[in-house]
Scaffold this motif. Structure first.
Motif, PDB file in Angstrom:
ATOM      1  N   LEU B 119      14.128  -1.576  -9.782  1.00 57.19           N
ATOM      2  CA  LEU B 119      15.182  -1.620  -8.774  1.00 57.19           C
ATOM      3  C   LEU B 119      15.032  -0.504  -7.755  1.00 57.19           C
ATOM      4  CD1 LEU B 119      18.289  -2.771 -10.770  1.00 57.19           C
ATOM      5  CD2 LEU B 119      17.223  -3.873  -8.807  1.00 57.19           C
ATOM      6  N   VAL B 120      14.620   0.648  -8.241  1.00 55.96           N
ATOM      7  CA  VAL B 120      14.464   1.792  -7.344  1.00 55.96           C
ATOM      8  C   VAL B 120      13.478   1.441  -6.235  1.00 55.96           C
ATOM      9  CG1 VAL B 120      13.672   4.176  -7.181  1.00 55.96           C
ATOM     10  CG2 VAL B 120      14.952   3.407  -9.196  1.00 55.96           C
ATOM     11  N   PHE B 121      12.362   0.840  -6.661  1.00 56.10           N
ATOM     12  CA  PHE B 121      11.349   0.436  -5.696  1.00 56.10           C
ATOM     13  C   PHE B 121      11.927  -0.557  -4.690  1.00 56.10           C
ATOM     14  CE2 PHE B 121       7.771  -2.292  -4.439  1.00 56.10           C
ATOM     15  CZ  PHE B 121       6.927  -1.324  -3.946  1.00 56.10           C
ATOM     16  N   ALA B 122      12.657  -1.537  -5.220  1.00 53.87           N
ATOM     17  CA  ALA B 122      13.235  -2.555  -4.347  1.00 53.87           C
ATOM     18  C   ALA B 122      14.171  -1.908  -3.331  1.00 53.87           C
ATOM     19  CB  ALA B 122      13.988  -3.587  -5.183  1.00 53.87           C
ATOM     20  N   VAL B 123      14.987  -0.980  -3.801  1.00 57.17           N
ATOM     21  CA  VAL B 123      15.924  -0.306  -2.902  1.00 57.17           C
ATOM     22  C   VAL B 123      15.151   0.464  -1.841  1.00 57.17           C
ATOM     23  CG1 VAL B 123      17.681   1.481  -2.741  1.00 57.17           C
ATOM     24  CG2 VAL B 123      17.734  -0.152  -4.631  1.00 57.17           C
ATOM     25  N   ALA B 124      14.109   1.169  -2.290  1.00 58.60           N
ATOM     26  CA  ALA B 124      13.336   1.984  -1.354  1.00 58.60           C
ATOM     27  C   ALA B 124      12.685   1.120  -0.278  1.00 58.60           C
ATOM     28  CB  ALA B 124      12.268   2.763  -2.119  1.00 58.60           C
ATOM     29  N   VAL B 125      12.058   0.016  -0.695  1.00 61.03           N
ATOM     30  CA  VAL B 125      11.366  -0.824   0.283  1.00 61.03           C
ATOM     31  C   VAL B 125      12.351  -1.453   1.260  1.00 61.03           C
ATOM     32  CG1 VAL B 125       9.995  -2.906   0.578  1.00 61.03           C
ATOM     33  CG2 VAL B 125       9.398  -1.257  -1.183  1.00 61.03           C
ATOM     34  N   LEU B 128      13.037   0.824   3.845  1.00 54.22           N
ATOM     35  CA  LEU B 128      11.931   0.957   4.801  1.00 54.22           C
ATOM     36  C   LEU B 128      11.816  -0.251   5.724  1.00 54.22           C
ATOM     37  CD1 LEU B 128       8.864   2.495   2.948  1.00 54.22           C
ATOM     38  CD2 LEU B 128       9.905   3.256   5.091  1.00 54.22           C
ATOM     39  N   LEU B 129      11.815  -1.441   5.145  1.00 58.45           N
ATOM     40  CA  LEU B 129      11.538  -2.651   5.921  1.00 58.45           C
ATOM     41  C   LEU B 129      12.797  -3.265   6.511  1.00 58.45           C
ATOM     42  CD1 LEU B 129       8.911  -4.498   3.677  1.00 58.45           C
ATOM     43  CD2 LEU B 129       8.532  -3.141   5.729  1.00 58.45           C
ATOM     44  N   GLY B 130      13.887  -2.671   6.221  1.00 59.70           N
ATOM     45  CA  GLY B 130      15.112  -3.251   6.733  1.00 59.70           C
ATOM     46  C   GLY B 130      15.749  -4.123   5.679  1.00 59.70           C
ATOM     47  N   ASN B 131      17.027  -4.338   5.873  1.00 62.28           N
ATOM     48  CA  ASN B 131      17.772  -5.082   4.882  1.00 62.28           C
ATOM     49  C   ASN B 131      17.791  -6.557   5.247  1.00 62.28           C
ATOM     50  OD1 ASN B 131      19.326  -5.654   2.745  1.00 62.28           O
ATOM     51  ND2 ASN B 131      21.159  -4.579   3.446  1.00 62.28           N
ATOM     52  N   GLY B 132      17.132  -7.382   4.476  1.00 61.76           N
ATOM     53  CA  GLY B 132      17.156  -8.814   4.761  1.00 61.76           C
ATOM     54  C   GLY B 132      16.637  -9.550   3.553  1.00 61.76           C
ATOM     55  N   ILE B 133      17.032 -10.809   3.439  1.00 60.59           N
ATOM     56  CA  ILE B 133      16.610 -11.588   2.275  1.00 60.59           C
ATOM     57  C   ILE B 133      15.079 -11.649   2.156  1.00 60.59           C
ATOM     58  CG2 ILE B 133      16.543 -13.925   1.345  1.00 60.59           C
ATOM     59  CD1 ILE B 133      19.101 -12.899   0.685  1.00 60.59           C
ATOM     60  N   GLN B 135      12.613  -9.748   3.185  1.00 60.54           N
ATOM     61  CA  GLN B 135      12.022  -8.465   2.780  1.00 60.54           C
ATOM     62  C   GLN B 135      12.272  -8.194   1.303  1.00 60.54           C
ATOM     63  OE1 GLN B 135      13.602  -8.904   5.670  1.00 60.54           O
ATOM     64  NE2 GLN B 135      13.275  -7.214   7.106  1.00 60.54           N
ATOM     65  N   ALA B 136      13.526  -8.359   0.922  1.00 56.19           N
ATOM     66  CA  ALA B 136      13.888  -8.045  -0.460  1.00 56.19           C
ATOM     67  C   ALA B 136      13.137  -8.946  -1.433  1.00 56.19           C
ATOM     68  CB  ALA B 136      15.388  -8.213  -0.655  1.00 56.19           C
ATOM     69  N   MET B 137      13.046 -10.238  -1.090  1.00 61.57           N
ATOM     70  CA  MET B 137      12.410 -11.161  -2.023  1.00 61.57           C
ATOM     71  C   MET B 137      10.901 -10.943  -2.089  1.00 61.57           C
ATOM     72  SD  MET B 137      14.995 -12.457  -3.148  1.00 61.57           S
ATOM     73  CE  MET B 137      16.252 -11.351  -2.569  1.00 61.57           C
ATOM     74  N   LEU B 138      10.336 -10.594  -0.937  1.00 62.31           N
ATOM     75  CA  LEU B 138       8.909 -10.290  -0.906  1.00 62.31           C
ATOM     76  C   LEU B 138       8.609  -9.130  -1.852  1.00 62.31           C
ATOM     77  CD1 LEU B 138       6.291 -11.043   0.650  1.00 62.31           C
ATOM     78  CD2 LEU B 138       6.757  -9.069   2.093  1.00 62.31           C
ATOM     79  N   THR B 139       9.425  -8.106  -1.748  1.00 61.58           N
ATOM     80  CA  THR B 139       9.233  -6.934  -2.601  1.00 61.58           C
ATOM     81  C   THR B 139       9.344  -7.300  -4.064  1.00 61.58           C
ATOM     82  OG1 THR B 139      10.756  -6.027  -0.989  1.00 61.58           O
ATOM     83  CG2 THR B 139       9.859  -4.536  -2.637  1.00 61.58           C
ATOM     84  N   VAL B 140      10.419  -8.005  -4.370  1.00 61.43           N
ATOM     85  CA  VAL B 140      10.629  -8.362  -5.774  1.00 61.43           C
ATOM     86  C   VAL B 140       9.485  -9.244  -6.263  1.00 61.43           C
ATOM     87  CG1 VAL B 140      12.155  -9.531  -7.375  1.00 61.43           C
ATOM     88  CG2 VAL B 140      13.114  -8.162  -5.531  1.00 61.43           C
ATOM     89  N   GLY B 141       9.076 -10.187  -5.424  1.00 57.99           N
ATOM     90  CA  GLY B 141       7.979 -11.073  -5.807  1.00 57.99           C
ATOM     91  C   GLY B 141       6.717 -10.295  -6.118  1.00 57.99           C
ATOM     92  N   ILE B 142       6.412  -9.360  -5.267  1.00 59.76           N
ATOM     93  CA  ILE B 142       5.193  -8.574  -5.488  1.00 59.76           C
ATOM     94  C   ILE B 142       5.313  -7.733  -6.747  1.00 59.76           C
ATOM     95  CG2 ILE B 142       3.864  -6.635  -4.566  1.00 59.76           C
ATOM     96  CD1 ILE B 142       3.910  -7.984  -1.930  1.00 59.76           C
ATOM     97  N   LEU B 143       6.509  -7.246  -6.973  1.00 62.73           N
ATOM     98  CA  LEU B 143       6.692  -6.448  -8.186  1.00 62.73           C
ATOM     99  C   LEU B 143       6.530  -7.298  -9.446  1.00 62.73           C
ATOM    100  CD1 LEU B 143       9.543  -3.924  -7.450  1.00 62.73           C
ATOM    101  CD2 LEU B 143       7.170  -3.489  -8.036  1.00 62.73           C
ATOM    102  N   ILE B 144       6.887  -8.567  -9.348  1.00 60.63           N
ATOM    103  CA  ILE B 144       6.772  -9.424 -10.537  1.00 60.63           C
ATOM    104  C   ILE B 144       5.354  -9.987 -10.677  1.00 60.63           C
ATOM    105  CG2 ILE B 144       7.607 -11.568 -11.585  1.00 60.63           C
ATOM    106  CD1 ILE B 144      10.281 -11.067 -10.574  1.00 60.63           C
ATOM    107  N   SER B 145       4.593  -9.966  -9.587  1.00 62.92           N
ATOM    108  CA  SER B 145       3.288 -10.632  -9.608  1.00 62.92           C
ATOM    109  C   SER B 145       2.342 -10.179 -10.729  1.00 62.92           C
ATOM    110  CB  SER B 145       2.604 -10.500  -8.252  1.00 62.92           C
ATOM    111  OG  SER B 145       2.346  -9.148  -7.975  1.00 62.92           O
TER     112      SER B 145
END
Ligand SMILES: Nc1ncnc2c1ncn2[C@@H]1O[C@H](COP(=O)(O)OP(=O)(O)OP(=O)(O)O)[C@@H](O)[C@H]1O
Ligand SMILES: Nc1ncnc2c1ncn2[C@@H]1O[C@H](COP(=O)(O)OP(=O)(O)OP(=O)(O)O)[C@@H](O)[C@H]1O
Ligand SMILES: [Mg+2]
Ligand SMILES: [Mg+2]
Lengths: 267, 286, 254
Positions: B119-125, B128-133, B135-145
């Protein structure tokens, strides 16, 4: 009393309605050996699988009766079967590699059988497993114990599987082409091992083999199968010496056609 | 495979629930009886004829907010799963074939991603990238990959050295041929299981991110957001969090059920692979 | 000219417990239309020999020449284009695992043809190993052991190779079918195909091989014409092997 008894067993493939085995009967006493020989695809393996309760999907015993240790197996639940397999009845099949998990060491899989079925401790199971690997004449049992299936040759795998099959001290062992991958010297030793087990523990054997010589050496009675039919059945000496059915005659004739006899007799 | 999954009771139940959820996502916003963003004077009202699930602290209709939020929630988790799939499976299969450099690099990358606190990573990204669906999903997706990377790598490894692949190679098959013809179908069932699981996880993550207000602008409704709002007013409407919680849980449960059903029907090979301690062990080693 | 020439071949396996020297300086050659039988106890390196020739294992030392081409130092790409020419084929020891469990028999048989860019159907192959065409639509798990073994032989024939390495190709066959497969191999041999026939079944080997080579713990301890090896074995292992062959006559006097 017989430990394994098949009475007119028929096996059908429910997917297409074809019957593949048309009535097999035999009775096996403790310490007894019955051989099954016959054409490729004649239903030998299916018959063995029926006795173990592991027919392929859609296959059913459509008629007849199978009794294991006096008990009709038709009504057994899956759990009861699991309890019987390994301890009462056990098997070694063709294609040994497909019965081992490729990503666990051979030894750990045998030790697992001993732990689950015999309730042995981890250390004891390991020692027993190595003993068994030595009993099937593997050269470095302790080394083989720690190897993965793909690191073993075909014959070494087959011997490991025999070790696994006798690990839980079953009362009936089905050996479906169990010595095909072994050269004759090792094969002779394995057959001796099985003979010892018969004498000492009353192990009963069902031996499926295309090698008439093996059957002749090991078995008391023999069934000859062709296209799902038992064409001839009786004492080994009688069937192989005075075959009544022409298919049996053909088998014996062709067995000799390529045998070493040619050379040995000529010399 | 779909037909076989549906032949299982658990498969049918899972498919039923998921169909319902997807229908919600598609039709939900249209079905909403009120404008989900419009507040009223009637704050924190109990359920009534006009507000079936009552209203929230701004007087907005809760049922409408849930219905409207379903699209964002579902789409979000699908996005997560797809990103994870693409970012994980392709390198996972190729890591077995493209030589040791690629293998080493992707393995280390996967390890790094796993080691990051989620979650920390997701919050941080998002910061950085701005708050939007997206961006958030991309981050989470990459973290789960990495999960997909490992599952597909393990499945590929178990097939790569099998005699039938060698048989194809002996006849002159290229890597592409081997992957298309032999590897792909074996990798598919474990991936499908992982996918169903991730959709579940993704759902929780999307919900918890929106619960924290990440990924969506505050007024836009989501299930997690509704839940967060409800939790703030427990003393007034103690039963309220149950509805969004039930929706989230039902979805996750259905995904897991589906994963189990897929595992059950995907032949011997798939089953052995998925169940064996070995796959997990191989993860650790590699 | 020889189709296969192996000289001073060494192969090592790397294991966690150290290296295993699986082949120690093997020399062997096979000419067109010649059949060489390789026998040896389990674990003596027979399959290793075949796999090394096919480029499935790295060679530590020595030379392998197939059809005039030195393949010892081939890279992946060279191997692939060489293999596509369909010079050499292999019948695996374990037929079940050498057939993709998700492909029907027809798809498995077609694969080598397609890889050579051929469009023809594999149906005639089944006939050669005496299998019914109805098996084409089945999966490998739905065949009996002997049927699978014959499918594996049929697949190796598909590409019409000039050199075939056969690893226990008749071990699961009843004597009638074994004789048929051996007859088929003889036909191939007479048509000029070179065969390396690996088996521990001395009977089958003696029935078809022109020469017999004996492997013992990774070393070639004997290599000579079949009659000579069978009647005047020199190495102890060969002697033991020949004396312990079970024959029907010992048990059932004719
Ligand atoms: N799962 C299956 N689905 C369909 N047919 C099957 C299946 N398993 C076996 N058969 C068919 O049933 C018949 C009998 O098979 P079985 O394996 O019992 O033969 P077998 O006597 O053991 O032969 P072999 O000596 O070649 O092993 C064969 O014709 C085979 O093709
Ligand atoms: N992938 C591997 N990794 C490590 N060791 C291996 C591997 N494959 C084979 N070996 C070892 O190499 C030796 C030779 O094996 P090989 O398979 O060549 O024997 P084989 O002569 O074909 O025996 P069989 O008649 O039993 O098939 C054996 O000791 C085996 O344990
Ligand atoms: Mg069989
Ligand atoms: Mg071998």
């Amino acid at each position: 009393m017989s430990i394994l008894e098949l009475e007119n067993v028929r096996i059908r493939n429910d997917a297409d309605g074809r019957e593949l085995v048309h009535g097999v009967s035999f009775a096996l006493q403790p310490g007894g050996v019955v051989g099954i020989v016959g054409e490729s695809g004649s239903g030998k393996t299916l018959t063995c699988r029926a006795a173990l309760g592991i027919l392929p999907e859609h296959f059913v015993v459509s008629d007849g009766r199978i009794r294991l240790d006096g008990q009709d197996v038709a009504g057994l639940t899956r759990r009861q079967w699991t309890a019987l397999r390994g301890t009462t009845i056990s098997a070694v099949f063709q294609d040994p590699a497909s019965y081992l998990n490729p990503s666990l060491t051979v030894g750990s899989q045998i030790a697992e059988v001993i732990r689950v079925k015999r309730g042995a401790k981890r250390r004891a199971a390991r020692e027993r497993a190595i003993e068994l690997l030595a009993a099937v004449r593997l050269r470095d049992p302790a080394v083989v114990y720690g190897q993965y299936p793909h690191e073993l040759s075909g014959g070494m795998l087959q011997r490991s599987l025999i070790a696994a099959a006798i690990a839980a001290e079953p009362r009936v062992l089905i050996a479906d082409e169990a010595t095909t991958a072994l050269d004759v010297t090792v094969q002779a030793e394995i057959l001796d091992l099985l003979a010892d087990l018969r004498r000492d523990t009353g192990l009963a054997l069902v031996v499926v083999s295309h090698d008439l010589a093996v059957v002749a050496q090991l078995c008391e009675r023999v069934l000859v199968m062709r296209a799902g039919e038992v064409v001839e059945q009786g004492r080994v000496e009688q069937v192989l010496h005075q075959p009544r059915h022409e298919y049996t005659r053909l088998l014996i004739e062709e067995h000799e056609a390529y045998g070493l006899e040619r050379y040995l007799v000529a010399s | 495979m779909l037909r076989r999954v549906l032949s299982l009771a658990s498969g049918r139940i899972a498919a039923g629930i998921l169909t319902f959820i997807v229908l919600l996502a598609v039709l939900g916003p249209l079905l909403a009886p009120h404008d989900p963003l419009e507040g009223g004077v009637d704050v924190l009202a109990a359920p009534s004829g006009s507000h079936w699930l009552g209203t929230d602290y701004l007087g907005r209709d809760v049922l409408s907010r849930l219905l409207d939020g379903s699209r964002v929630s579902v789409l979000g988790s699908v996005q997560v799963a797809l990103v994870a799939l693409v970012a994980g499976v392709i390198p996972g299969i190729l890591s077995v074939y493209l030589g040791t450099v690629f293998e080493w690099f992707t393995l280390r990358l996967a390890d790094t991603l796993i080691a990051l606190p989620f979650l920390v990573f997701a919050v941080a990204v998002t910061a950085l990238l701005g708050n939007g669906i997206p961006q958030a999903m991309l981050t989470v997706g990459i973290l789960i990959s990495p999960l997909f990377y490992r599952v597909s790598r393990a499945a590929t490894l178990s097939v790569a050295r099998s005699p039938y692949v060698e048989a194809a190679i002996i006849s002159g098959a290229s890597i592409g041929w081997v992957v298309r013809r032999h590897v792909w179908v074996k990798v598919l069932p474990p991936i499908a299981v992982a996918l169903a699981n991730t959709a579940g996880v993704g759902f929780v993550v999307v919900s918890s991110l929106t619960f924290l207000g990440i990924g969506v602008q505050p007024p836009a409704p989501t299930w997690g957001g509704v839940l967060a709002a409800d939790l703030g007013y427990l003393s007034f409407r103690p039963w309220a969090p149950l509805v969004p919680t039930a929706l989230i849980m039902a979805t996750v449960w259905a995904c897991n059920l589906l994963a189990d059903a897929i595992r059950d029907v995907s032949g011997e090979a798939g089953r052995a692979l998925l169940n064996s301690r070995a796959v997990r062990r191989r993860h650790v080693h590699s | 000219m020889s189709l296969l020439e192996i000289s001073d071949l060494h192969v090592h396996y790397r294991r966690r417990t150290g290296r295993l020297h699986a082949l120690r300086g093997v020399d062997l050659s096979i000419g067109a239309g010649e059949t060489v039988g390789v026998i040896g106890e389990t674990g003596s390196g027979k399959s290793t020999l075949a796999r090394a020739v096919l480029g499935l294992l790295p060679v530590s030392r020595g030379r392998i020449v197939i059809d005039g081409e030195d393949v010892t130092r081939f890279n992946q790409r060279q191997w692939r284009s060489f293999r596509r020419r369909g010079v050499v084929q292999y019948v695996f020891q374990d037929p079940l695992r050498s057939l993709d469990p998700d492909l029907t028999i027809e798809e498995s048989l077609t694969e080598p043809l397609r890889l050579q860019g051929r469009r023809d159907s594999p149906n005639h192959l089944l006939e050669r190993v005496r299998l019914d065409e109805s098996l084409l639509t089945r999966l490998p798990a739905e065949l009996s052991g002997g049927q699978r073994q014959r499918v594996a032989v049929a697949r190796a024939l598909a590409a019409e190779p000039r050199l075939i390495l056969l690893d226990e190709p008749v071990s699961a066959l009843d004597s009638a079918n074994r004789v048929r497969v051996l007859e088929l191999l003889k036909e191939l041999r007479d048509a000029g195909t070179a065969l390396l026939f690996i088996s521990h079944d001395l009977g089958s080997v003696a029935g078809i091989a022109d020469r017999i080579a004996v492997l013992h713990q990774g070393e070639l301890v004997e290599d000579g014409p079949t009659r000579q090896v069978v009647t005047e074995p020199r190495h102890d292992y060969t002697k033991l092997l020949i004396s312990s062959v079970p024959t029907l006559r010992k048990v059932v006097p004719a």
